[in-house]
Design a protein around this motif. Structure first.
Motif, short mmCIF file in Angstrom:
data_model
loop_
_atom_site.label_atom_id
_atom_site.label_comp_id
_atom_site.label_asym_id
_atom_site.label_seq_id
_atom_site.Cartn_x
_atom_site.Cartn_y
_atom_site.Cartn_z
N GLY A 90 0.84 -1.27 0.03
CA GLY A 90 -0.01 0.08 -0.04
C GLY A 90 0.82 1.24 -0.07
N PHE A 91 2.00 1.26 0.62
CA PHE A 91 2.98 2.47 0.77
C PHE A 91 3.49 2.64 -0.75
CE2 PHE A 91 7.55 4.03 1.41
CZ PHE A 91 7.07 5.07 2.01
N VAL A 92 3.92 1.65 -1.32
CA VAL A 92 4.45 1.80 -2.70
C VAL A 92 3.24 2.36 -3.55
CG1 VAL A 92 5.22 0.52 -4.61
CG2 VAL A 92 6.18 0.17 -2.45
N PHE B 71 9.19 0.87 9.52
CA PHE B 71 8.81 1.61 8.45
C PHE B 71 9.55 3.15 8.23
CE2 PHE B 71 5.47 -0.58 5.58
CZ PHE B 71 5.71 -1.78 6.08
N TYR B 72 9.27 3.90 9.40
CA TYR B 72 9.85 5.16 9.42
C TYR B 72 11.44 5.25 9.57
CZ TYR B 72 10.40 9.75 11.27
OH TYR B 72 11.03 11.03 11.24
N ALA B 73 11.96 4.19 10.14
CA ALA B 73 13.41 4.23 10.13
C ALA B 73 14.01 3.91 8.59
CB ALA B 73 13.68 3.18 11.32
N LEU B 74 13.46 2.98 8.01
CA LEU B 74 13.75 2.62 6.66
C LEU B 74 13.72 3.77 5.71
CD1 LEU B 74 12.46 -0.85 6.22
CD2 LEU B 74 14.85 -0.36 6.44
N VAL B 75 12.67 4.68 5.71
CA VAL B 75 12.34 5.99 5.25
C VAL B 75 13.39 6.96 5.48
CG1 VAL B 75 10.79 7.74 4.33
CG2 VAL B 75 10.06 5.26 4.49
N ALA B 76 13.83 6.96 6.77
CA ALA B 76 14.53 8.09 7.20
C ALA B 76 16.06 7.67 6.60
CB ALA B 76 14.44 8.28 8.58
N LEU B 77 16.60 6.36 6.80
CA LEU B 77 17.76 6.05 6.27
C LEU B 77 18.03 6.11 4.80
CD1 LEU B 77 20.40 4.20 6.71
CD2 LEU B 77 19.14 2.30 6.45
N ALA B 78 16.79 5.83 3.96
CA ALA B 78 16.97 6.12 2.58
C ALA B 78 17.03 7.59 2.27
CB ALA B 78 15.52 5.46 1.91
N GLU B 79 16.56 8.25 3.01
CA GLU B 79 16.40 9.84 3.00
C GLU B 79 17.94 10.19 3.19
OE1 GLU B 79 14.21 12.22 5.75
OE2 GLU B 79 14.39 13.97 4.23
N VAL C 139 0.90 1.72 7.66
CA VAL C 139 0.72 0.43 8.81
C VAL C 139 -0.62 0.69 9.22
CG1 VAL C 139 1.63 -0.46 10.97
CG2 VAL C 139 3.11 0.18 9.25
N ILE C 140 -1.19 1.70 9.87
CA ILE C 140 -2.23 2.20 10.45
C ILE C 140 -3.41 1.72 9.41
CG2 ILE C 140 -3.88 3.91 11.24
CD1 ILE C 140 -1.54 5.39 12.25
N GLY C 141 -3.22 1.82 8.19
CA GLY C 141 -4.39 1.60 7.07
C GLY C 141 -4.35 -0.03 7.07
N ALA C 142 -3.41 -0.55 6.85
CA ALA C 142 -3.27 -1.94 7.13
C ALA C 142 -4.14 -2.86 8.01
CB ALA C 142 -1.88 -2.62 6.91
N ALA D 139 -4.19 -3.53 1.09
CA ALA D 139 -3.11 -2.72 0.41
C ALA D 139 -3.89 -1.41 0.04
CB ALA D 139 -2.38 -3.40 -0.41
N VAL D 140 -5.10 -1.53 -0.43
CA VAL D 140 -5.76 -0.33 -1.09
C VAL D 140 -5.99 0.53 0.06
CG1 VAL D 140 -7.92 0.49 -2.08
CG2 VAL D 140 -6.58 -1.48 -2.94
N ILE D 141 -6.52 0.20 1.05
CA ILE D 141 -6.55 1.25 2.39
C ILE D 141 -5.25 1.79 2.90
CG2 ILE D 141 -7.46 1.19 4.57
CD1 ILE D 141 -9.32 -1.37 4.04
N ALA D 142 -4.29 0.77 2.78
CA ALA D 142 -3.26 1.76 3.29
C ALA D 142 -2.69 2.56 2.22
CB ALA D 142 -1.77 0.63 3.16
N ALA D 143 -3.02 2.51 1.11
CA ALA D 143 -2.65 3.41 -0.10
C ALA D 143 -3.32 4.58 -0.08
CB ALA D 143 -2.72 2.51 -1.53
N TYR D 144 -4.62 4.38 0.35
CA TYR D 144 -5.38 5.52 0.49
C TYR D 144 -4.83 6.58 1.72
CZ TYR D 144 -9.68 8.11 2.18
OH TYR D 144 -10.74 9.16 2.33
N LEU D 145 -4.46 5.82 2.77
CA LEU D 145 -3.54 7.09 3.66
C LEU D 145 -2.26 7.49 3.34
CD1 LEU D 145 -4.77 5.24 7.12
CD2 LEU D 145 -5.75 6.86 6.02
#
Length: 264
Positions: free
Chosen positions: A67-69, A236-244, A188-191, A123-129
């Motif tokens: 959903g995030f992707v 999830f947040y840590a992975l995005v922060a690392l990528a940033e 994650v909340i959406g899922a 996944a759709v609900i997660a994508a919605y958020l």
């Protein structure tokens, strides 16, 4: 890192102090050691609760990641369309904003009915958020490029593609990662919310619903499920922060994108 560990220790001390000071019963607020002990309790089939929760956490993490992707790609595409055409922006942006005024708890059951109880609906609900923060922040980043910089590139006969990849895209990346950090936990909340309706068999939403039914009898079970769900969002947040940190090496510490995150 040390500050974060210190905050966790302080919260744990406050938790236990509050229980002792106000004599809070276990069925309202369990001891911290009871929550961690719940992970090593055997279920009816002899399996540790930690093993059961990790299996369900894997399901939720997979749904949230897809959903995030999906939400990130959709949000980025919408932002590009809005930045490209003011007519499209004026026509669709109000509806994009209005979509976030509908409570997710009202939408989730309908999506599950439409798409079934498989991972697709979650996944759709997660994508919605996820798509909304990406749309708004990327649009802001694309519009943050100074006109003089665009005019300078045009004076050197730069093509629209060159202006985008060499000027607009680098300018919007800090905004994009700001949105992704927000969306990482939202997905994650959406899922989890998507797993709450009746019919779902796996995921932390199912674990939370089951634990809530027996909360008065075994409250530590619900708290341990909440802890695992929170750890998924933190990961999830840590992975995005690392990528940033690896990709956006040029972002100034006091960037406008960071200010935008603070106001969300």
């Amino acid at each position: 890192m040390l500050i974060s560990v210190g905050v966790v220790i302080a919260l744990a001390a406050f938790w236990e102090a509050a229980k002792a000071l106000f004599d809070i019963p276990v069925h309202k607020l369990p001891h911290i050691h009871q929550i961690f002990a719940e992970f090593f309790r055997e279920s009816g089939d002899g399996q540790w609760m930690l093993s059961i929760m990790l299996e369900n956490a894997g399901v939720t993490a997979g749904e949230a990641a897809i959903g995030f992707v999906l939400g990130g790609v959709a949000g980025f595409g919408l932002a590009l369309a809005f930045a490209r055409s003011s007519l499209v922006e004026r026509g669709l942006l109000p509806y994009v904003i209005a979509s976030q005024t509908v409570p997710i708890l009202a939408i989730a059951p309908m999506v599950v009915v439409w798409l079934g109880t498989s991972w697709v609906s979650k996944a759709v609900i997660a994508a919605y958020l996820t798509f909304f923060p990406v749309t708004i922040h990327v649009l802001r980043g694309l519009k943050s490029v100074e006109r003089d910089a665009v005019a300078l590139m045009e004076s050197y006969a730069a093509t629209p593609a060159q202006i985008f990849f060499k000027l607009r895209l680098p300018a919007c990346l800090p905004y994009l990662f700001t949105a992704l950090r927000i969306s990482a936990t939202a997905s994650v909340i959406g899922a989890v919310v998507g797993e709450l309706p009746v019919g779902s068999q796996y995921g932390m939403g199912v674990v939370i619903i089951n634990a809530a039914q027996y909360y008065n009898w075994r409250p530590a079970n619900l708290w341990s499920a909440i802890l695992i769900s929170a750890l998924i969002g933190i990961a999830f947040y840590a992975l995005v922060a690392l990528a940033e940190r690896l990709i956006v090496t040029w972002k100034p510490l006091s960037s406008d994108a960071s200010e935008g995150e603070a106001t969300v």
